[in-house]
Design an enzyme around this catalytic site. Structure first.
Site, PDB file in Angstrom:
ATOM      1  N   ASP A   1       0.803  -1.230   0.000  1.00 60.21           N
ATOM      2  CA  ASP A   1       0.000   0.000   0.000  1.00 60.21           C
ATOM      3  C   ASP A   1       0.832   1.274   0.000  1.00 60.21           C
ATOM      4  O   ASP A   1       0.409   2.310   0.523  1.00 60.21           O
ATOM      5  CB  ASP A   1      -0.962   0.024   1.215  1.00 60.21           C
ATOM      6  CG  ASP A   1      -1.921  -1.136   1.188  1.00 60.21           C
ATOM      7  OD1 ASP A   1      -2.261  -1.603   0.086  1.00 60.21           O
ATOM      8  OD2 ASP A   1      -2.331  -1.591   2.282  1.00 60.21           O
TER       9      ASP A   1
ATOM     10  N   GLY B   1      -4.524  -4.125  -3.851  1.00 57.13           N
ATOM     11  CA  GLY B   1      -5.472  -3.058  -4.195  1.00 57.13           C
ATOM     12  C   GLY B   1      -4.640  -1.861  -4.573  1.00 57.13           C
ATOM     13  O   GLY B   1      -3.978  -1.279  -3.724  1.00 57.13           O
ATOM     14  N   HIS B   2      -4.602  -1.548  -5.846  1.00 57.06           N
ATOM     15  CA  HIS B   2      -3.742  -0.473  -6.348  1.00 57.06           C
ATOM     16  C   HIS B   2      -4.618   0.679  -6.822  1.00 57.06           C
ATOM     17  O   HIS B   2      -5.407   0.521  -7.752  1.00 57.06           O
ATOM     18  CB  HIS B   2      -2.851  -0.993  -7.484  1.00 57.06           C
ATOM     19  CG  HIS B   2      -1.888  -2.054  -7.036  1.00 57.06           C
ATOM     20  ND1 HIS B   2      -1.045  -2.725  -7.886  1.00 57.06           N
ATOM     21  CD2 HIS B   2      -1.618  -2.540  -5.801  1.00 57.06           C
ATOM     22  CE1 HIS B   2      -0.306  -3.588  -7.192  1.00 57.06           C
ATOM     23  NE2 HIS B   2      -0.644  -3.494  -5.927  1.00 57.06           N
TER      24      HIS B   2
ATOM     25  N   GLN C   1       2.130  -6.023  -3.270  1.00 60.38           N
ATOM     26  CA  GLN C   1       2.589  -6.120  -1.882  1.00 60.38           C
ATOM     27  C   GLN C   1       3.920  -5.365  -1.720  1.00 60.38           C
ATOM     28  O   GLN C   1       4.106  -4.350  -2.358  1.00 60.38           O
ATOM     29  CB  GLN C   1       2.680  -7.581  -1.425  1.00 60.38           C
ATOM     30  CG  GLN C   1       1.321  -8.257  -1.253  1.00 60.38           C
ATOM     31  CD  GLN C   1       0.728  -8.807  -2.531  1.00 60.38           C
ATOM     32  OE1 GLN C   1       1.408  -9.487  -3.285  1.00 60.38           O
ATOM     33  NE2 GLN C   1      -0.533  -8.548  -2.794  1.00 60.38           N
TER      34      GLN C   1
ATOM     35  N   THR D   1      -9.774  -4.540   1.531  1.00 58.51           N
ATOM     36  CA  THR D   1     -10.640  -5.054   2.595  1.00 58.51           C
ATOM     37  C   THR D   1     -11.265  -3.946   3.439  1.00 58.51           C
ATOM     38  O   THR D   1     -12.125  -4.234   4.275  1.00 58.51           O
ATOM     39  CB  THR D   1      -9.837  -5.969   3.552  1.00 58.51           C
ATOM     40  OG1 THR D   1      -8.743  -5.198   4.070  1.00 58.51           O
ATOM     41  CG2 THR D   1      -9.308  -7.190   2.829  1.00 58.51           C
TER      42      THR D   1
ATOM     43  N   LYS E   1       1.872   2.136  -5.095  1.00 58.13           N
ATOM     44  CA  LYS E   1       2.376   1.553  -6.356  1.00 58.13           C
ATOM     45  C   LYS E   1       1.447   1.870  -7.524  1.00 58.13           C
ATOM     46  O   LYS E   1       1.891   2.176  -8.620  1.00 58.13           O
ATOM     47  CB  LYS E   1       2.523   0.024  -6.207  1.00 58.13           C
ATOM     48  CG  LYS E   1       3.526  -0.389  -5.137  1.00 58.13           C
ATOM     49  CD  LYS E   1       3.564  -1.881  -4.936  1.00 58.13           C
ATOM     50  CE  LYS E   1       2.328  -2.447  -4.293  1.00 58.13           C
ATOM     51  NZ  LYS E   1       2.108  -2.072  -2.891  1.00 58.13           N
ATOM     52  N   GLY E   2       0.112   1.778  -7.272  1.00 58.02           N
ATOM     53  CA  GLY E   2      -0.855   2.041  -8.341  1.00 58.02           C
ATOM     54  C   GLY E   2      -0.664   3.439  -8.897  1.00 58.02           C
ATOM     55  O   GLY E   2      -0.615   3.644 -10.108  1.00 58.02           O
ATOM     56  N   LYS E   3      -0.510   4.414  -7.994  1.00 57.53           N
ATOM     57  CA  LYS E   3      -0.329   5.801  -8.446  1.00 57.53           C
ATOM     58  C   LYS E   3       0.930   5.912  -9.309  1.00 57.53           C
ATOM     59  O   LYS E   3       0.905   6.505 -10.382  1.00 57.53           O
ATOM     60  CB  LYS E   3      -0.237   6.747  -7.240  1.00 57.53           C
ATOM     61  CG  LYS E   3       0.323   8.087  -7.678  1.00 57.53           C
ATOM     62  CD  LYS E   3       0.208   9.222  -6.723  1.00 57.53           C
ATOM     63  CE  LYS E   3       0.986  10.400  -7.328  1.00 57.53           C
ATOM     64  NZ  LYS E   3       0.791  11.654  -6.660  1.00 57.53           N
TER      65      LYS E   3
ATOM     66  N   THR F   1      -6.015 -11.342   3.639  1.00 61.48           N
ATOM     67  CA  THR F   1      -7.116 -10.616   3.002  1.00 61.48           C
ATOM     68  C   THR F   1      -8.314 -11.540   2.760  1.00 61.48           C
ATOM     69  O   THR F   1      -9.345 -11.096   2.254  1.00 61.48           O
ATOM     70  CB  THR F   1      -6.662 -10.033   1.653  1.00 61.48           C
ATOM     71  OG1 THR F   1      -6.189 -11.106   0.830  1.00 61.48           O
ATOM     72  CG2 THR F   1      -5.541  -9.018   1.833  1.00 61.48           C
TER      73      THR F   1
ATOM     74  N   SER G   1       5.750  12.327  -3.854  1.00 58.20           N
ATOM     75  CA  SER G   1       4.319  12.399  -4.092  1.00 58.20           C
ATOM     76  C   SER G   1       3.667  13.193  -2.970  1.00 58.20           C
ATOM     77  O   SER G   1       3.926  12.933  -1.784  1.00 58.20           O
ATOM     78  CB  SER G   1       3.762  10.978  -4.173  1.00 58.20           C
ATOM     79  OG  SER G   1       2.364  11.023  -4.281  1.00 58.20           O
TER      80      SER G   1
HETATM   81  P1  GDP Z   1      -0.697   0.397  -3.526  1.00 57.74           P
HETATM   82  O1  GDP Z   1      -1.290  -0.874  -3.045  1.00 57.74           O
HETATM   83  O2  GDP Z   1       0.767   0.469  -3.271  1.00 57.74           O
HETATM   84  O3  GDP Z   1      -1.042   0.721  -4.956  1.00 57.74           O
HETATM   85  O4  GDP Z   1      -1.348   1.559  -2.634  1.00 57.74           O
HETATM   86  P2  GDP Z   1      -2.915   1.719  -2.289  1.00 57.74           P
HETATM   87  O5  GDP Z   1      -3.604   2.235  -3.487  1.00 57.74           O
HETATM   88  O6  GDP Z   1      -3.445   0.492  -1.643  1.00 57.74           O
HETATM   89  O7  GDP Z   1      -2.853   2.804  -1.140  1.00 57.74           O
HETATM   90  C1  GDP Z   1      -2.287   4.060  -1.342  1.00 57.74           C
HETATM   91  C2  GDP Z   1      -3.358   5.124  -1.017  1.00 57.74           C
HETATM   92  O8  GDP Z   1      -2.734   6.386  -0.886  1.00 57.74           O
HETATM   93  C3  GDP Z   1      -4.378   5.295  -2.119  1.00 57.74           C
HETATM   94  O9  GDP Z   1      -5.608   5.655  -1.541  1.00 57.74           O
HETATM   95  C4  GDP Z   1      -3.815   6.433  -2.950  1.00 57.74           C
HETATM   96  O10 GDP Z   1      -4.822   7.156  -3.648  1.00 57.74           O
HETATM   97  C5  GDP Z   1      -3.220   7.295  -1.867  1.00 57.74           C
HETATM   98  N1  GDP Z   1      -2.029   8.071  -2.257  1.00 57.74           N
HETATM   99  C6  GDP Z   1      -1.011   7.710  -3.083  1.00 57.74           C
HETATM  100  N2  GDP Z   1      -0.057   8.670  -3.075  1.00 57.74           N
HETATM  101  C7  GDP Z   1      -0.487   9.631  -2.227  1.00 57.74           C
HETATM  102  C8  GDP Z   1       0.082  10.860  -1.773  1.00 57.74           C
HETATM  103  O11 GDP Z   1       1.180  11.255  -2.118  1.00 57.74           O
HETATM  104  N3  GDP Z   1      -0.645  11.584  -0.869  1.00 57.74           N
HETATM  105  C9  GDP Z   1      -1.860  11.177  -0.418  1.00 57.74           C
HETATM  106  N4  GDP Z   1      -2.490  11.936   0.462  1.00 57.74           N
HETATM  107  N5  GDP Z   1      -2.418  10.021  -0.828  1.00 57.74           N
HETATM  108  C10 GDP Z   1      -1.731   9.255  -1.711  1.00 57.74           C
HETATM  109  P1  IMO Z   2      -0.868  -4.152  -2.261  1.00 63.62           P
HETATM  110  O1  IMO Z   2      -0.370  -4.729  -3.567  1.00 63.62           O
HETATM  111  C1  IMO Z   2      -0.998  -4.522   2.067  1.00 63.62           C
HETATM  112  C2  IMO Z   2      -1.111  -8.568   3.701  1.00 63.62           C
HETATM  113  C3  IMO Z   2      -2.376  -8.951   4.418  1.00 63.62           C
HETATM  114  C4  IMO Z   2      -1.808  -9.920   5.438  1.00 63.62           C
HETATM  115  C5  IMO Z   2      -0.723 -10.641   4.644  1.00 63.62           C
HETATM  116  C6  IMO Z   2      -1.152 -11.970   4.055  1.00 63.62           C
HETATM  117  O2  IMO Z   2      -2.144  -3.414  -2.360  1.00 63.62           O
HETATM  118  O3  IMO Z   2       0.218  -3.392  -1.584  1.00 63.62           O
HETATM  119  P2  IMO Z   2      -2.711 -12.640   2.010  1.00 63.62           P
HETATM  120  O4  IMO Z   2      -4.161 -12.381   1.762  1.00 63.62           O
HETATM  121  O5  IMO Z   2      -1.798 -12.132   0.948  1.00 63.62           O
HETATM  122  O6  IMO Z   2      -2.435 -14.087   2.342  1.00 63.62           O
HETATM  123  O7  IMO Z   2      -2.384 -11.827   3.360  1.00 63.62           O
HETATM  124  O8  IMO Z   2      -0.349  -9.769   3.597  1.00 63.62           O
HETATM  125  N1  IMO Z   2      -1.311  -8.069   2.329  1.00 63.62           N
HETATM  126  C7  IMO Z   2      -1.223  -6.783   1.974  1.00 63.62           C
HETATM  127  N2  IMO Z   2      -1.045  -5.680   2.734  1.00 63.62           N
HETATM  128  N3  IMO Z   2      -1.089  -4.407   0.728  1.00 63.62           N
HETATM  129  C8  IMO Z   2      -1.248  -5.501  -0.038  1.00 63.62           C
HETATM  130  O9  IMO Z   2      -1.235  -5.451  -1.391  1.00 63.62           O
HETATM  131  C9  IMO Z   2      -1.366  -6.753   0.574  1.00 63.62           C
HETATM  132  N4  IMO Z   2      -1.562  -8.013   0.128  1.00 63.62           N
HETATM  133  C10 IMO Z   2      -1.502  -8.809   1.201  1.00 63.62           C
HETATM  134  O10 IMO Z   2      -2.980  -7.834   5.024  1.00 63.62           O
HETATM  135  O11 IMO Z   2      -1.170  -9.207   6.463  1.00 63.62           O
HETATM  136 MG    MG Z   3      -2.863  -1.547  -1.865  1.00 64.57          MG
END
Ligand code: GDP
Ligand code: IMO
Ligand code: MG
Length: 451
Positions: A19, A46-47, A230, A307, A22-24, A135, A420
């Site tokens: 989290d 979840g990206h 991850q 989640t 990465k998606g951004k 998850t 960012s």
């Molecule tokens: P990923 O799994 O690595 O793609 O990250 P996620 O999307 O799960 O979580 C990152 C969250 O932070 C998302 O809600 C993005 O929209 C948000 N986000 C990303 N970069 C920034 C930033 O620089 N500032 C803020 N405030 N939010 C950000």
């Molecule tokens: P992105 O790609 C954050 C965590 C779960 C749990 C552990 C094992 O969005 O960064 P799993 O369902 O994979 O067997 O769960 O890994 N986890 C993540 N935490 N971001 C993720 O993906 C994750 N994918 C799995 O919360 O602790």
């Molecule tokens: Mg994520």
């Protein structure tokens, strides 16, 4: 073979516990790439991608899909739930993102069946307090079946009758295991098979041997971006085992997943937040269980994209970051969510792990009992207490925020090339004068005109 393919690709990975944003970053950079490849994990990821007033949450589909000229591949190292992928494609179609003709699945990825999800949840329930906090998507049980050599793989989606026979057999075995091991109710096989049949019909035509296709793109001089899911600290081998996911999140896994030479991967961009978050159970030395942690969660909207669970928050952990940089061969860092720290009067960074005998560890120990004993040593820096949200130039960074970035660079040992300051594409600044910084600056400029 194209002699320059090394500089034409980039591998973007999470450098913490997932989290990181990465998606951004992948979306932001995708305008400069012809190909984006997801190589590990499944719909546990979840990206999030935000630009203008639009927001997408991608789980299986590479974050490059929003750019209509980008071809997207899902590697053999992934675990794919057909119904989750179909639902994601429906959402994209409803948002007018067309994937036809440019989204392909490896023929060797592992399929997640409805019974895998049931086993994941039953096992977590049985673990009680010792649960991993997964998850609940069936990720671990599917990878377990792959290692057991009884999994069903994506090529079978092209042969529905054979696939459904094999799926019935394997799910019958799973149902027995649910009963014997966990006393859990069976999954309704007719319903499950019907879902799988629909999935096979729809996804079968997307299945390919992807390695030769990716090599072909690269050899034609097209740029390939590899997208990790991850993060390093969730890696099955090098993360905080057993509180990890079941796949390798390191960049080398991209080559394995696509069956291509590691030479195709290019530099490694490690994506890290300016602080740290973690979802689920497991050690977290810099965790803040106080009002500062609560403030980061609120300002950063730290609730899971997949989640909805609240994410645990803590200070930037330079010991963990140095470890991740070493383990993954990170060349440069994209530092995310700097804006979330804008209002803090003081910020801290964990710089060492102190053991009870006074020794200081400079790595993540393999043994979590050792990790549980460490006391994090922190250094304090003054907060910048002004908004970084609308900055367009690295030179406009408030002096104290710049001092924080420089401190992190010295601690982590690699340059921060992207900063960012908000969730949207537009809220990103390239930093420094390395070749990579210049390449990223060019991509950001292109992207700002792409609303
Ligand atoms: P990923 O799994 O690595 O793609 O990250 P996620 O999307 O799960 O979580 C990152 C969250 O932070 C998302 O809600 C993005 O929209 C948000 N986000 C990303 N970069 C920034 C930033 O620089 N500032 C803020 N405030 N939010 C950000
Ligand atoms: P992105 O790609 C954050 C965590 C779960 C749990 C552990 C094992 O969005 O960064 P799993 O369902 O994979 O067997 O769960 O890994 N986890 C993540 N935490 N971001 C993720 O993906 C994750 N994918 C799995 O919360 O602790
Ligand atoms: Mg994520």
């Amino acid at each position: 073979m194209n002699a320059n393919h090394e500089v034409k690709s980039l591998t973007a990975i999470g450098g913490q516990w997932g989290d990181e944003g990465k998606g951004k970053v992948v979306d932001l950079l995708s305008s400069g790439f012809e190909v984006v490849v997801r190589y590990n994990g499944g719909h546990n990821a979840g990206h999030t991608v935000c630009f203008a007033d639009r927001r997408f949450a991608l789980h299986l589909v590479p974050s490059g899909i929003i750019h209509e000229n980008v071809s997207c591949y899902l590697g053999a190292g992934m675990v794919i739930d057909p119904s989750a992928l179909c639902a994601e494609l429906d959402t994209l179609t409803a948002e007018e993102v067309r994937h036809e003709g440019r989204l392909f699945l490896s023929d060797r990825a592992t399929l997640i069946l409805p019974t895998h999800q049931a086993i994941d949840n039953a096992r977590e329930g049985a673990r009680g307090k010792g649960k991993i906090g997964t998850t609940g998507r069936g990720i671990g049980p599917a990878y377990q079946d792959a290692a057991q050599r009884r999994a069903l793989r994506t090529f079978m989606l092209t042969q529905p009758a054979r696939f459904l026979d094999a799926a019935r057999d394997l799910m019958t075995e799973h149902n027995r295991e649910l009963d014997v091991l966990f006393g859990a109710p069976p999954v309704n096989l007719d319903e499950a098979l019907e879902t799988l049949r629909t999935g096979a019909e729809r996804l079968g035509p997307l299945v390919r041997e992807i390695g030769p296709k990716i090599i072909e793109h690269a050899d034609q001089g097209q740029q390939v971006l590899f997208e990790g899911a991850q993060g390093v600290l969730l890696d099955i081998h090098h993360g905080t085992y057993p509180y990890v996911t079941s796949s390798s999140c390191l960049p080398g896994a991209a080559a394995v997943s696509c069956a291509i030479s590691p030479r195709y991967l290019g530099p490694v961009l490690g994506i890290m937040k300016a602080y740290v978050t973690r979802v689920g159970e497991g050690p977290f030395p810099s965790e803040l269980e106080d009002e500062v942690g609560e403030r980061l969660r609120e300002r950063g909207n730290e609730f899971g994209t997949t989640t909805g669970r609240p994410r645990r928050c803590g200070w930037f952990d330079a010991v963990a970051a140095r470890y991740a940089v070493r383990a993954a061969g990170v060349d440069a860092v994209a530092l995310m969510k700097v804006d979330v720290m804008d209002d803090l009067a003081e910020v801290e960074v964990v710089v060492g792990y102190e053991l009870p005998d006074g020794r200081v560890l400079d790595t993540m120990p393999a043994d979590l009992e050792v990790l549980a004993q460490v006391r994090p040593r922190t250094e304090k820096l003054p907060g910048w207490q002004c908004s970084t949200r609308d900055l367009k130039e690295a030179t406009a960074m408030p002096a104290r925020a710049e001092a924080y970035l420089r401190f992190l660079e010295r601690q982590v040992g690699v340059p921060i090339v992207l900063v960012s300051t908000g969730p949207r594409r537009e809220e990103t600044i390239a930093r420094g004068d390395s070749d990579l910084s210049k390449q990223l600056a060019g991509l950001i400029e292109t992207n700002q005109s792409l609303e």
